[in-house]
Design a protein around this motif. Sequence first.
Motif, mmCIF file in Angstrom:
data_model
loop_
_atom_site.group_PDB
_atom_site.id
_atom_site.type_symbol
_atom_site.label_atom_id
_atom_site.label_comp_id
_atom_site.label_asym_id
_atom_site.label_seq_id
_atom_site.Cartn_x
_atom_site.Cartn_y
_atom_site.Cartn_z
ATOM 1 N N TYR A 222 10.024 -52.784 -13.430
ATOM 2 C CA TYR A 222 10.891 -52.941 -12.263
ATOM 3 C C TYR A 222 11.695 -54.233 -12.376
ATOM 4 O O TYR A 222 11.198 -55.247 -12.892
ATOM 5 C CB TYR A 222 10.063 -52.974 -10.976
ATOM 6 C CG TYR A 222 9.148 -51.789 -10.822
ATOM 7 C CD1 TYR A 222 9.621 -50.578 -10.341
ATOM 8 C CD2 TYR A 222 7.800 -51.892 -11.186
ATOM 9 C CE1 TYR A 222 8.772 -49.484 -10.216
ATOM 10 C CE2 TYR A 222 6.955 -50.802 -11.052
ATOM 11 C CZ TYR A 222 7.440 -49.600 -10.575
ATOM 12 O OH TYR A 222 6.604 -48.523 -10.461
ATOM 13 N N ASP A 223 12.921 -54.218 -11.852
ATOM 14 C CA ASP A 223 13.731 -55.426 -11.834
ATOM 15 C C ASP A 223 13.346 -56.260 -10.615
ATOM 16 O O ASP A 223 12.530 -55.825 -9.791
ATOM 17 C CB ASP A 223 15.229 -55.080 -11.846
ATOM 18 C CG ASP A 223 15.684 -54.374 -10.581
ATOM 19 O OD1 ASP A 223 14.953 -54.423 -9.552
ATOM 20 O OD2 ASP A 223 16.777 -53.779 -10.593
ATOM 21 N N HIS A 227 13.827 -52.138 -8.393
ATOM 22 C CA HIS A 227 14.386 -50.907 -8.933
ATOM 23 C C HIS A 227 13.785 -50.604 -10.307
ATOM 24 O O HIS A 227 13.444 -51.511 -11.067
ATOM 25 C CB HIS A 227 15.912 -51.013 -9.036
ATOM 26 C CG HIS A 227 16.568 -51.255 -7.712
ATOM 27 N ND1 HIS A 227 17.558 -52.204 -7.512
ATOM 28 C CD2 HIS A 227 16.356 -50.684 -6.489
ATOM 29 C CE1 HIS A 227 17.938 -52.197 -6.257
ATOM 30 N NE2 HIS A 227 17.215 -51.286 -5.608
ATOM 31 N N ASP A 228 13.703 -49.316 -10.641
ATOM 32 C CA ASP A 228 13.174 -48.900 -11.938
ATOM 33 C C ASP A 228 14.083 -49.368 -13.066
ATOM 34 O O ASP A 228 15.316 -49.328 -12.949
ATOM 35 C CB ASP A 228 13.050 -47.380 -11.993
ATOM 36 C CG ASP A 228 11.960 -46.854 -11.074
ATOM 37 O OD1 ASP A 228 11.132 -47.670 -10.640
ATOM 38 O OD2 ASP A 228 11.954 -45.643 -10.792
ATOM 39 N N LEU A 229 13.463 -49.831 -14.152
ATOM 40 C CA LEU A 229 14.199 -50.200 -15.360
ATOM 41 C C LEU A 229 14.159 -49.043 -16.348
ATOM 42 O O LEU A 229 13.234 -48.224 -16.330
ATOM 43 C CB LEU A 229 13.569 -51.449 -15.995
ATOM 44 C CG LEU A 229 13.618 -52.734 -15.164
ATOM 45 C CD1 LEU A 229 12.716 -53.784 -15.790
ATOM 46 C CD2 LEU A 229 15.048 -53.255 -15.075
ATOM 47 N N SER A 230 15.152 -49.009 -17.217
ATOM 48 C CA SER A 230 15.184 -47.950 -18.220
ATOM 49 C C SER A 230 14.071 -48.122 -19.243
ATOM 50 O O SER A 230 13.612 -47.155 -19.849
ATOM 51 C CB SER A 230 16.553 -47.918 -18.919
ATOM 52 O OG SER A 230 16.807 -49.174 -19.546
ATOM 53 N N LYS A 231 13.633 -49.362 -19.465
ATOM 54 C CA LYS A 231 12.501 -49.621 -20.346
ATOM 55 C C LYS A 231 11.784 -50.879 -19.870
ATOM 56 O O LYS A 231 12.366 -51.722 -19.185
ATOM 57 C CB LYS A 231 12.950 -49.793 -21.797
ATOM 58 C CG LYS A 231 13.856 -50.979 -22.043
ATOM 59 C CD LYS A 231 14.172 -51.086 -23.534
ATOM 60 C CE LYS A 231 15.045 -52.308 -23.819
ATOM 61 N NZ LYS A 231 15.329 -52.446 -25.275
ATOM 62 N N GLN A 233 10.185 -54.472 -19.548
ATOM 63 C CA GLN A 233 10.658 -55.793 -19.948
ATOM 64 C C GLN A 233 9.564 -56.826 -19.712
ATOM 65 O O GLN A 233 8.604 -56.567 -18.967
ATOM 66 C CB GLN A 233 11.907 -56.177 -19.145
ATOM 67 C CG GLN A 233 13.125 -55.322 -19.428
ATOM 68 C CD GLN A 233 14.343 -55.786 -18.648
ATOM 69 O OE1 GLN A 233 14.278 -56.744 -17.882
ATOM 70 N NE2 GLN A 233 15.466 -55.104 -18.848
#
Length: 270
Positions: A222-223, A227-231, A233
Amino acid sequence: MPMHLVRKYTGHTISAHEIAHARRQGTTAAAIATAIADTCHALAATEANLTQCAGTLATDLDEVRRALAAGPSDPTPTPNPTGRLQTHGPRLDALTAQRATHITHLRALARIWLAHHTPTTSTASQAEQMRRYAATILAAIDNDIREGTVPTGIGSYVDLHRYLDANDYLIATGVPYDVTQASIDLIAALQGLVVARLRQGDRPYCTHDTCAFPTHDHTTAYDPDGHDLSKAQPMRCRHCGQPAHYDARLDDYRHDDPATPDCFLIHRDD
């Protein structure tokens, strides 16, 4: 009195004269002295029985070896066919376990004895002793880190207790404890000194891409806004932005670097 067993199994010397003197005092020291003497006698008796049992088994095994090695014209001993191993083997196991229990008890009593008989030292000497204790405990923690028992970057005695019994560090180091407030205060101060060293800025710690500790997760999906991240981190603390991780063993979040100050979201209890 078999007091040589104290030296043999604890590395400390307690003489029969010291034991006899303490037993005449009628205080806590007398109770400890009596317990040490009784444990030494019990240990000596157990070892004597263990020696006899081992000797019996050794004789039976020797008869079997001689019977197997005998030539056609050699006199052949007849091994005892009545189940000697079944008879004496369990007793050997029981005596071995009993001996180990006596030794563990003797070591604990020796630590208590030393705590009661440690001579008073000056403030400067006490401070130096505290530094030596802390250095020994820190070395033991580093050894557990190398073995993977606790993670790199451990920075709290509370966290240590969640991975293992951290009191074992105090016992192994020989820190005196006699249930008095003075000894409790000493241990609290020593733990504070160890924690301060664990949180020094030059200590190594695990972080993203370098940590292999099985219960750590240094990533997030999540950022900062949730929000959902594409991958996934590398994880950072959502309050102070410092590298962080989730430890499933602690069921809590931690800053990667134990020297990072506590923030609104993440803090360590000493």
